[in-house]
Design a protein around this motif. Structure first.
Motif, PDB file in Angstrom:
ATOM      1  N   VAL A  19      -0.042  12.666   7.177  1.00 41.59           N
ATOM      2  CA  VAL A  19      -0.506  13.244   5.911  1.00 41.59           C
ATOM      3  C   VAL A  19       0.355  12.672   4.789  1.00 41.59           C
ATOM      4  N   TRP A  20      -0.103  12.788   3.548  1.00 38.46           N
ATOM      5  CA  TRP A  20       0.623  12.258   2.398  1.00 38.46           C
ATOM      6  C   TRP A  20       2.034  12.849   2.362  1.00 38.46           C
ATOM      7  N   GLY A  21       3.013  12.066   2.001  1.00 38.90           N
ATOM      8  CA  GLY A  21       4.401  12.527   1.878  1.00 38.90           C
ATOM      9  C   GLY A  21       5.122  11.561   0.965  1.00 38.90           C
ATOM     10  N   PRO A  22       6.478  11.614   0.926  1.00 35.60           N
ATOM     11  CA  PRO A  22       7.235  10.729   0.039  1.00 35.60           C
ATOM     12  C   PRO A  22       6.792   9.269   0.145  1.00 35.60           C
ATOM     13  N   MET A  23       6.310   8.743  -0.973  1.00 32.63           N
ATOM     14  CA  MET A  23       5.651   7.438  -0.945  1.00 32.63           C
ATOM     15  C   MET A  23       6.593   6.249  -0.927  1.00 32.63           C
ATOM     16  N   HIS A  24       6.254   5.291  -0.058  1.00 28.70           N
ATOM     17  CA  HIS A  24       6.888   3.982   0.039  1.00 28.70           C
ATOM     18  C   HIS A  24       5.796   2.957  -0.276  1.00 28.70           C
TER      19      HIS A  24
ATOM     20  N   PHE B 183       1.085   9.947 -15.681  1.00 25.42           N
ATOM     21  CA  PHE B 183       1.474   8.753 -16.426  1.00 25.42           C
ATOM     22  C   PHE B 183       1.826   7.685 -15.401  1.00 25.42           C
ATOM     23  N   ARG B 184       0.773   6.955 -14.940  1.00 24.13           N
ATOM     24  CA  ARG B 184       1.079   6.164 -13.747  1.00 24.13           C
ATOM     25  C   ARG B 184       0.163   4.965 -13.484  1.00 24.13           C
ATOM     26  N   ASP B 185       0.499   4.271 -12.399  1.00 26.43           N
ATOM     27  CA  ASP B 185      -0.293   3.213 -11.775  1.00 26.43           C
ATOM     28  C   ASP B 185      -0.420   1.948 -12.630  1.00 26.43           C
ATOM     29  N   PRO B 186       0.718   1.349 -13.038  1.00 20.42           N
ATOM     30  CA  PRO B 186       0.686   0.160 -13.900  1.00 20.42           C
ATOM     31  C   PRO B 186       0.035  -1.047 -13.227  1.00 20.42           C
TER      32      PRO B 186
ATOM     33  N   ASN C 175     -14.526   5.112  -1.445  1.00 22.04           N
ATOM     34  CA  ASN C 175     -13.976   3.878  -2.015  1.00 22.04           C
ATOM     35  C   ASN C 175     -13.218   4.298  -3.253  1.00 22.04           C
ATOM     36  N   TYR C 176     -11.896   4.367  -3.133  1.00 20.98           N
ATOM     37  CA  TYR C 176     -11.101   4.909  -4.230  1.00 20.98           C
ATOM     38  C   TYR C 176      -9.870   4.048  -4.517  1.00 20.98           C
ATOM     39  N   ALA C 177      -9.406   4.160  -5.780  1.00 20.60           N
ATOM     40  CA  ALA C 177      -8.134   3.544  -6.201  1.00 20.60           C
ATOM     41  C   ALA C 177      -8.130   2.030  -5.999  1.00 20.60           C
TER      42      ALA C 177
ATOM     43  N   ASN D 225     -11.145   9.711   0.426  1.00 21.45           N
ATOM     44  CA  ASN D 225     -11.432  10.573  -0.712  1.00 21.45           C
ATOM     45  C   ASN D 225     -10.425  11.713  -0.665  1.00 21.45           C
ATOM     46  N   TRP D 226      -9.831  12.028  -1.815  1.00 20.23           N
ATOM     47  CA  TRP D 226      -8.791  13.062  -1.811  1.00 20.23           C
ATOM     48  C   TRP D 226      -9.315  14.421  -1.357  1.00 20.23           C
ATOM     49  N   ASN D 227     -10.637  14.635  -1.393  1.00 22.50           N
ATOM     50  CA  ASN D 227     -11.194  15.908  -0.905  1.00 22.50           C
ATOM     51  C   ASN D 227     -10.777  16.202   0.537  1.00 22.50           C
TER      52      ASN D 227
ATOM     53  N   TYR E 150       0.826  -1.213   0.000  1.00 29.13           N
ATOM     54  CA  TYR E 150       0.000   0.000   0.000  1.00 29.13           C
ATOM     55  C   TYR E 150       0.858   1.261   0.000  1.00 29.13           C
ATOM     56  N   GLN E 151       0.306   2.329  -0.543  1.00 30.98           N
ATOM     57  CA  GLN E 151       0.960   3.624  -0.543  1.00 30.98           C
ATOM     58  C   GLN E 151       1.124   4.068   0.905  1.00 30.98           C
ATOM     59  N   TYR E 152       2.355   4.347   1.284  1.00 32.86           N
ATOM     60  CA  TYR E 152       2.636   4.564   2.705  1.00 32.86           C
ATOM     61  C   TYR E 152       3.652   5.668   2.906  1.00 32.86           C
TER      62      TYR E 152
ATOM     63  N   GLU F 237      -6.870   7.460 -12.837  1.00 31.54           N
ATOM     64  CA  GLU F 237      -5.828   6.854 -12.005  1.00 31.54           C
ATOM     65  C   GLU F 237      -6.134   5.364 -11.796  1.00 31.54           C
ATOM     66  N   CYS F 238      -5.125   4.627 -11.386  1.00 28.41           N
ATOM     67  CA  CYS F 238      -5.271   3.238 -10.923  1.00 28.41           C
ATOM     68  C   CYS F 238      -6.183   2.351 -11.778  1.00 28.41           C
ATOM     69  N   PRO F 239      -5.778   2.035 -13.009  1.00 28.06           N
ATOM     70  CA  PRO F 239      -6.602   1.151 -13.837  1.00 28.06           C
ATOM     71  C   PRO F 239      -6.419  -0.314 -13.426  1.00 28.06           C
TER      72      PRO F 239
ATOM     73  N   GLY G 204     -10.405  -1.540  -1.990  1.00 24.13           N
ATOM     74  CA  GLY G 204     -10.262  -0.114  -2.294  1.00 24.13           C
ATOM     75  C   GLY G 204      -9.745   0.644  -1.084  1.00 24.13           C
ATOM     76  N   TRP G 205      -9.306   1.847  -1.321  1.00 26.26           N
ATOM     77  CA  TRP G 205      -8.867   2.738  -0.241  1.00 26.26           C
ATOM     78  C   TRP G 205     -10.100   3.481   0.260  1.00 26.26           C
ATOM     79  N   MET G 206     -10.362   3.390   1.568  1.00 26.69           N
ATOM     80  CA  MET G 206     -11.616   3.922   2.098  1.00 26.69           C
ATOM     81  C   MET G 206     -11.446   5.403   2.460  1.00 26.69           C
TER      82      MET G 206
HETATM   83  C1  FRU Z   1      -4.388   7.600  -6.379  1.00 24.65           C
HETATM   84  C2  FRU Z   1      -2.985   8.183  -6.555  1.00 24.65           C
HETATM   85  C3  FRU Z   1      -2.247   7.454  -7.660  1.00 24.65           C
HETATM   86  C4  FRU Z   1      -0.820   7.656  -7.284  1.00 24.65           C
HETATM   87  C5  FRU Z   1      -0.869   7.596  -5.775  1.00 24.65           C
HETATM   88  C6  FRU Z   1       0.136   8.475  -5.087  1.00 24.65           C
HETATM   89  O1  FRU Z   1      -4.927   7.808  -5.130  1.00 24.65           O
HETATM   90  O2  FRU Z   1      -3.066   9.562  -6.808  1.00 24.65           O
HETATM   91  O3  FRU Z   1      -2.577   7.890  -8.956  1.00 24.65           O
HETATM   92  O4  FRU Z   1       0.022   6.685  -7.822  1.00 24.65           O
HETATM   93  O5  FRU Z   1      -2.175   7.979  -5.399  1.00 24.65           O
HETATM   94  O6  FRU Z   1       0.193   8.228  -3.726  1.00 24.65           O
END
Ligand code: FRU
Length: 515
Positions: A78-83, A184-187, A299-301, A321-323, A70-72, A237-239, A317-319
């Protein structure tokens, strides 16, 4: 229950303090019981032990183990450099937290992606006897973004030869470069058996690009989809792409999931889907308009597991919302995953409909069920905590207006129900407790169109877990997922209706996953 555990904790705490008489092992168990009991901490949904989490990544089933990456961001809530954080499970419910799998490096932060088992060692990154687990992810180079360039997202791979415990980045990364595509992301990668090659779905702002590869290292662009299909109120995002059998028939279709932010039906982030055909290179569909997987705001991504037996499709899904993801009132960790959900495909005339509903294992986690034979207009039930439970009921006869209202002595109210005039289901969290941390959180009632009119004997399930509600109609024909932050747990539930009774209504506890 909560108070009982609190009492146990206090007793064991004081026992430890005054040089306990309990053997050490027992003391440890008592304290361990209290893990993850902070307020709003979900008790049967996945959360990280602490700090920020967003998208599920690299969902892979291998050798009896479900991997959840998971994005961490391990430094803050709060969101920061992703691991990539990592957890494993044998049943998708109870999770073991593992060390961080992927760290940022000189090519960038580690954004979302997927994982596969390269069983035939096509990549050569392992051996025939010990084939590699391969993660495919997006590198996001902050410096490039800050400099106003458009080529800062590229695709990289990493491999593990010890079942996902430790990871090595491929030395010739990136495997897909970029010149001028800002988003250009989320393979999402899968093995396409019919054409015997790897297939990648990757988003590029307003469409999906499909790539092919024989070895996960060299990729060729095969086709594009979506510039003129679906919803375009935000960035794609995230296909995810996968085959799914049509329920009750021999037919098989392909489903393409695409998350989009903003522009979801009830605001902010949401996930649309397309049903069509795929030959390994190109996705085709006659569907023009978006269909939505879930009508709640949270329910996102979400993506599905690779490697499941028997053509099963399980989604997480991630429970959030970016809002308002960074504003929700938790302190130790932030956000949870949805319950794992089984995807099935229904067909009505020529229209396809993707259903999503919690996996059967939830039944094994449900216990202490109390059945109420009939609930009539204005009837109430009380409980010590309606925030940790599951509710199943049927409305006999033709559906009509009804509301289930959860309340507490603080005056918080959470309403769930159906409105006949608009043929909509709804969740109303506007007065559900803490709601003022961001304006869009409680701006509107969330609605979901019913897919049938005048439906009969409609079945409902509601899963509540501390800070979330997941509401399902007819085994996932309609799904709504919302976060909630009541001041104290809900203790009463009142049923109101125009002409109906609920019969029977079952209230069950759900087993805690952290013990
Ligand atoms: C979706 C997203 C992805 C991106 C990730 C960054 O929530 O924006 O498109 O890869 O989060 O954390």
């Amino acid at each position: 229950m909560r108070y009982l555990l609190f009492l146990t904790f206090c007793l064991s705490f004081f026992a430890c303090k005054k040089g306990s008489t309990l053997p050490l092992e027992t003391q440890e168990i008592e304290v361990a019981k209290e893990r993850f009991r902070e307020s709003y901490r979900p008790q049967y949904h996945f959360t990280p032990p602490e700090k920020w989490m967003n998208d599920p990544n690299g969902l892979l089933y291998h050798n009896g183990t479900y991997h959840l990456f998971y994005q961490y961001y391990p430094e803050d809530i709060v969101w920061g450099p992703m691991h990539w954080g990592h957890a494993t499970s044998t049943d998708l419910m109870a999770w073991e937290h593992k060390p961080i799998a992927l760290y940022p490096d000189e090519l960038g932060l580690i954004f979302s992606g997927s994982a596969v088992m390269d069983a035939n060692n096509t990549s050569g990154l392992g051996t025939k006897d010990n084939p590699p687990m391969v993660a495919i992810f997006t590198y996001h180079l902050m410096a490039g973004e800050k400099a106003g360039r458009k080529d800062f997202q590229t695709q990289g791979i990493a491999y593990s030869l010890d079942e996902g415990d430790t990871w090595t980045k491929y030395e010739a990364n990136p495997v897909i470069g970029n010149t001028d595509i800002k988003d250009f992301r989320d393979p999402k990668v899968m093995w396409h058996e019919a054409s015997k090659q790897w297939v990648m779905a990757l988003v590029a702002g307003d469409h999906v690009k499909f790539y092919n590869s024989p070895n996960l290292k060299s990729w060729t662009l095969a086709s594009e989809f979506g510039k003129n299909q679906g919803a375009h109120g935000g960035v794609w995002e995230c296909p995810d792409i996968f085959p799914l059998a049509v329920s009750g028939s021999q037919e098989q279709k392909w489903v393409l999931l695409v998350s989009m932010n903003p522009g979801a039906p009830n605001g902010g982030s949401g996930t649309q889907y397309f049903v069509g055909d795929f030959d390994g290179k190109q996705f085709t569909t006659t569907q023009k308009e978006a269909q939505w997987l879930d009508y709640g705001m949270d329910n996102y991504a979400g993506v599905t597991y690779n490697g499941l037996p028997d053509n099963k499709r399980t989604f997480i899904g991630w429970m959030s919302n970016w809002n308002y993801a960074r504003d929700t009132p938790t302190e130790v960790w932030r956000s949870a995953m949805t319950l794992p959900r089984k995807l099935t495909l229904a067909k009505n005339k020529n229209a396809f409909h993707l259903k999503n509903y919690p996996i059967d294992t939830l039944n094994e986690y449900s216990y202490a069920t109390i059945t109420h034979d009939t609930m009539k207009h204005n009837m109430s039930l009380s409980s010590a905590n309606f925030n940790e439970m599951r509710l199943d009921f049927t409305l006999p006869g033709v559906i009509d207006d009804f509301t289930v209202n959860f309340t507490n002595v603080e005056g918080n109210s959470l309403k769930v129900g159906y409105t006949k005039s608009s043929n909509n289901f709804f969740i109303d969290r506007r007065k559900s407790g803490k709601v003022a941390f961001e304006p869009s959180f409680a701006k509107e009632i969330h609605t979901a169109p019913a897919i049938q009119k005048n439906a009969k004997d409609v079945k409902f399930s509601i899963f509540m877990d501390a800070s979330s509600i997941e509401f399902f109609v007819n085994d996932g024909e309609t799904a709504m997922t919302d976060q909630i932050f009541p001041d104290i747990p809900f203790t009463a539930m009142t049923f109101t209706s125009k002409s109906q009774t609920i019969a029977p209504l079952k209230v069950s506890k759900v087993k805690r996953i952290w013990e």
